[in-house]
Design an enzyme around this catalytic site. Structure first.
Site, PDB file in Angstrom:
ATOM      1  N   ASP A 104       0.812  -1.216   0.000  1.00  0.00           N
ATOM      2  CA  ASP A 104       0.000   0.000   0.000  1.00  0.00           C
ATOM      3  C   ASP A 104       0.848   1.270   0.000  1.00  0.00           C
ATOM      4  O   ASP A 104       0.536   2.230  -0.702  1.00  0.00           O
ATOM      5  CB  ASP A 104      -0.928   0.019   1.225  1.00  0.00           C
ATOM      6  CG  ASP A 104      -2.331  -0.433   0.866  1.00  0.00           C
ATOM      7  OD1 ASP A 104      -2.506  -0.977  -0.245  1.00  0.00           O
ATOM      8  OD2 ASP A 104      -3.254  -0.242   1.681  1.00  0.00           O
ATOM      9  N   HIS A 135       5.824  11.752  15.382  1.00  0.00           N
ATOM     10  CA  HIS A 135       5.402  13.024  14.782  1.00  0.00           C
ATOM     11  C   HIS A 135       5.370  14.162  15.801  1.00  0.00           C
ATOM     12  O   HIS A 135       5.970  15.221  15.600  1.00  0.00           O
ATOM     13  CB  HIS A 135       4.013  12.895  14.162  1.00  0.00           C
ATOM     14  CG  HIS A 135       3.891  11.830  13.123  1.00  0.00           C
ATOM     15  ND1 HIS A 135       4.959  11.364  12.394  1.00  0.00           N
ATOM     16  CD2 HIS A 135       2.804  11.140  12.665  1.00  0.00           C
ATOM     17  CE1 HIS A 135       4.543  10.439  11.547  1.00  0.00           C
ATOM     18  NE2 HIS A 135       3.245  10.284  11.699  1.00  0.00           N
ATOM     19  N   TYR A 166      -1.254  31.806  12.492  1.00  0.00           N
ATOM     20  CA  TYR A 166      -2.054  32.940  12.950  1.00  0.00           C
ATOM     21  C   TYR A 166      -1.828  33.194  14.427  1.00  0.00           C
ATOM     22  O   TYR A 166      -1.471  32.303  15.184  1.00  0.00           O
ATOM     23  CB  TYR A 166      -3.539  32.765  12.637  1.00  0.00           C
ATOM     24  CG  TYR A 166      -4.265  31.661  13.363  1.00  0.00           C
ATOM     25  CD1 TYR A 166      -4.966  31.920  14.541  1.00  0.00           C
ATOM     26  CD2 TYR A 166      -4.295  30.368  12.854  1.00  0.00           C
ATOM     27  CE1 TYR A 166      -5.662  30.914  15.195  1.00  0.00           C
ATOM     28  CE2 TYR A 166      -4.988  29.355  13.501  1.00  0.00           C
ATOM     29  CZ  TYR A 166      -5.670  29.637  14.669  1.00  0.00           C
ATOM     30  OH  TYR A 166      -6.354  28.644  15.322  1.00  0.00           O
ATOM     31  N   LYS A 206      -3.634  34.645  17.772  1.00  0.00           N
ATOM     32  CA  LYS A 206      -4.883  35.042  18.426  1.00  0.00           C
ATOM     33  C   LYS A 206      -4.566  36.184  19.378  1.00  0.00           C
ATOM     34  O   LYS A 206      -3.693  36.053  20.245  1.00  0.00           O
ATOM     35  CB  LYS A 206      -5.484  33.864  19.183  1.00  0.00           C
ATOM     36  CG  LYS A 206      -6.944  34.049  19.539  1.00  0.00           C
ATOM     37  CD  LYS A 206      -7.486  32.888  20.343  1.00  0.00           C
ATOM     38  CE  LYS A 206      -7.227  33.117  21.814  1.00  0.00           C
ATOM     39  NZ  LYS A 206      -7.862  32.092  22.666  1.00  0.00           N
ATOM     40  N   LEU A 247      -1.857  34.390   8.457  1.00  0.00           N
ATOM     41  CA  LEU A 247      -1.164  34.073   7.205  1.00  0.00           C
ATOM     42  C   LEU A 247      -1.614  32.686   6.790  1.00  0.00           C
ATOM     43  O   LEU A 247      -1.163  31.689   7.347  1.00  0.00           O
ATOM     44  CB  LEU A 247       0.361  34.095   7.374  1.00  0.00           C
ATOM     45  CG  LEU A 247       1.173  33.450   6.235  1.00  0.00           C
ATOM     46  CD1 LEU A 247       0.907  34.144   4.911  1.00  0.00           C
ATOM     47  CD2 LEU A 247       2.650  33.446   6.541  1.00  0.00           C
ATOM     48  N   TYR A 303      -8.755  26.966  28.250  1.00  0.00           N
ATOM     49  CA  TYR A 303      -9.621  26.833  27.079  1.00  0.00           C
ATOM     50  C   TYR A 303     -10.954  27.485  27.412  1.00  0.00           C
ATOM     51  O   TYR A 303     -11.700  27.004  28.262  1.00  0.00           O
ATOM     52  CB  TYR A 303      -9.816  25.362  26.715  1.00  0.00           C
ATOM     53  CG  TYR A 303     -10.791  25.139  25.573  1.00  0.00           C
ATOM     54  CD1 TYR A 303     -10.449  25.506  24.271  1.00  0.00           C
ATOM     55  CD2 TYR A 303     -12.052  24.579  25.797  1.00  0.00           C
ATOM     56  CE1 TYR A 303     -11.329  25.315  23.225  1.00  0.00           C
ATOM     57  CE2 TYR A 303     -12.938  24.382  24.749  1.00  0.00           C
ATOM     58  CZ  TYR A 303     -12.576  24.752  23.466  1.00  0.00           C
ATOM     59  OH  TYR A 303     -13.452  24.565  22.430  1.00  0.00           O
TER      60      TYR A 303
END
Length: 515
Positions: free
Chosen positions: A42, A263, A401, A403, A422, A503
């Site tokens: 694969d 990763h 970006y 915030k 951006l 958050y």
């Protein structure tokens, strides 16, 4: 913003070719043989053959390059073409180029543990134009169980005696520190480190590579990139789908081995490392190793594990949980979601939590790095201001970006959340961003190892996670159930809040360019 001059793909590739051929590492006149071990699989079908085609199409490979497939199956080049061509995205105008590409392909069938098979492969390569003196690049698109036999046979039978030899090794690089060391020691006994390319395709992604330029090419970030200004750093990898009937393979490894230990940890290194002496491969990798050595083993109290269950209100695959996958062992406790907190114990980052979060069957597809800054000192806005954040969006729609707070338009003096943005697709409208595999395979042709994992990096990464993995397997730790299509277990949000992440849920980035 300055208007961008539209560049055609031909012009973009022309610039790339000019850059490539300026250095000594890339010799256009040399013969190169690219050998795909596991050509029937694969990965070869969906990624490697399409990538080599794109590089060939755009004139980014040396002119005298041959592609040789090798696997146990009795196949022909026509069979390979039927399997892989649907992933090429070739246009009718490219048919002649496509025929030329496949005319440079060949295929050899053989066993992975049989020296006679590799002797046939070597004889075939020698029969190609300047084949006996060609540079040889072996891509091991194979299960790790056959790495030892294959690398031994390559070394003893298939090495070029005049040109260079390079070997690309796909993850997983073992299952824990012990198995990884065993594999590394075996491969290192056969090849020099500058011949070994341990590929982590995330290191080929545009925004991951952009991390170094953002950090070390902008004066504004240098003074604030530390524990005095940054409250926490969050690395997120979210997939909106489950195992799709392929859970048997995933169950062997789980989400921590599949995504987090490689990763996400590599992205952490790029965010946390000190400025390297240069962009030389070893200078960069030296700094990454220093960061990893400052991270202690994961503590069980800093971990949340989850496993998705079917959504009764969902449709199709969303109604099925992980354990409903027929290829998954009954009663499996393998995690499909994990949130882990790490700490980099050095002067720059002391006390700053680095939160790694990844999972399958979540509410969206997203990979990003989010740096949340500390609260503004001496608040004069009655707690209306939220924390600033710098976000590097790896996928989808690559973007950077910030915030930040601005005054809400109107008569009153009210702050509101906004962003400086951006989005690559808008700023670079006519530039095709290369696929991660395109960058990395081209790097191997050029001999650049900056975006590949060195053996000491790999060892430190496994050192951090192996005790946790062994604890999970020994104790059969039961993951927390979360619904397919949700944010994941609420306990993960509680962990993040406990270590300092705020958050609010009041703001969500919206792509202003509607890509």
């Amino acid at each position: 913003m300055a208007e961008q001059v539209a560049l055609s793909r031909t012009q973009v590739c022309g610039i790339l070719r000019e850059e490539l051929y300026q250095g000594d590492a890339f010799h256009q006149s040399d013969t190169h043989i690219f050998i795909i071990m596991g050509a029937s699989g694969d990965l070869a079908k969906k990624k490697i053959y399409p990538t080599i085609w794109w590089l060939f199409r755009d004139g980014l490979l040396p002119e005298d390059t041959f592609i040789v497939g090798y696997a146990r199956s009795n196949l022909t080049v026509d069979d390979i073409r039927k399997q892989s061509e649907p992933y090429f995205k070739a246009t009718p105008e490219e048919n002649l180029k496509l025929e030329e590409f496949f005319s440079r392909n060949s295929y050899v069938a053989g066993q992975y543990d049989e020296p006679a098979s590799f002797q046939r492969l070597n004889a075939h390569m020698n029969s190609l134009h300047h084949g006996s003196q060609a540079n040889r690049l072996f891509y091991l698109a194979l299960p790790p169980t056959v790495y030892e036999a294959v690398t031994k046979n390559i070394k003893e039978t298939c090495m070029s005696q005049i040109g260079w030899n390079r070997v690309i090794v796909e993850k997983p690089f073992g299952k824990d520190l012990q198995s990884s060391d065993k594999l590394s020691n075996h491969i290192s006994s056969l090849f020099h480190e500058d011949q070994i390319y341990r590929i982590d395709h995330y290191l080929g992604k545009e925004m991951v590579q952009n991390l170094m330029v953002l950090r070390f090419g902008n004066r504004i970030f240098g003074p604030i990139w530390n524990r005095d200004n940054i409250a926490c750093v969050i690395f997120t990898f979210k997939e909106p789908f489950g195992t799709l009937g392929r859970g048997g393979y995933f169950d062997e490894f789980g989400i921590i081995r599949d995504v987090m230990q490689n990763h996400l940890l590599q992205m952490l290194c790029l965010v946390a490392m000190e400025k390297p002496a240069s962009t030389n491969s070893d200078d960069v990798r030296d700094e990454k190793v220093k960061v990893l050595k400052c991270i202690s083993e994961v503590r069980a109290t800093d971990v949340v594990l989850g496993q998705y269950v079917g959504n009764p209100d969902g449709e199709g695959e969303a109604t099925k949980g992980y354990l409903d996958d027929p290829t998954v062992p009954r009663g499996s406790t393998t995690a499909t979601f994990a949130a882990v907190v790490l700490y980099v114990e050095n002067e720059r980052w002391d006390g700053v939590p680095f939160i790694l979060r990844c999972g399958k069957a979540l509410n969206e597809r997203k990979a990003e790095v989010r740096l949340q800054f500390r609260d503004v000192a001496g608040d004069i806005f009655q707690r209306q201001c939220k924390r600033n954040e710098l976000v590097i969006r790896v996928q989808p729609n690559e973007a950077v970006y910030t915030k930040m707070m601005t005054k809400k338009p109107g008569m009153f003096f009210n702050p509101e959340e906004s962003e400086l943005d951006l989005t690559y697709g808008n700023r670079y409208k006519d530039v095709k961003l290369p696929d991660a595999y395109e960058r990395l395979i081209l790097d191997v042709f050029c001999g650049s190892q900056m975006h590949f994992v060195r053996s000491d990096e790999l060892r430190e990464a496994w050192r951090i996670f192996t005790p946790l993995l062994h604890h999970i397997e020994k104790e059969k730790t039961q993951p927390i159930a979360y619904v397919y299509g949700s944010r994941g277990p609420p306990e993960a949000d509680e962990l993040m809040k406990r270590v300092g992440f705020q958050y609010e849920g009041t703001y969500k980035w919206v792509n202003p360019h509607k890509l």
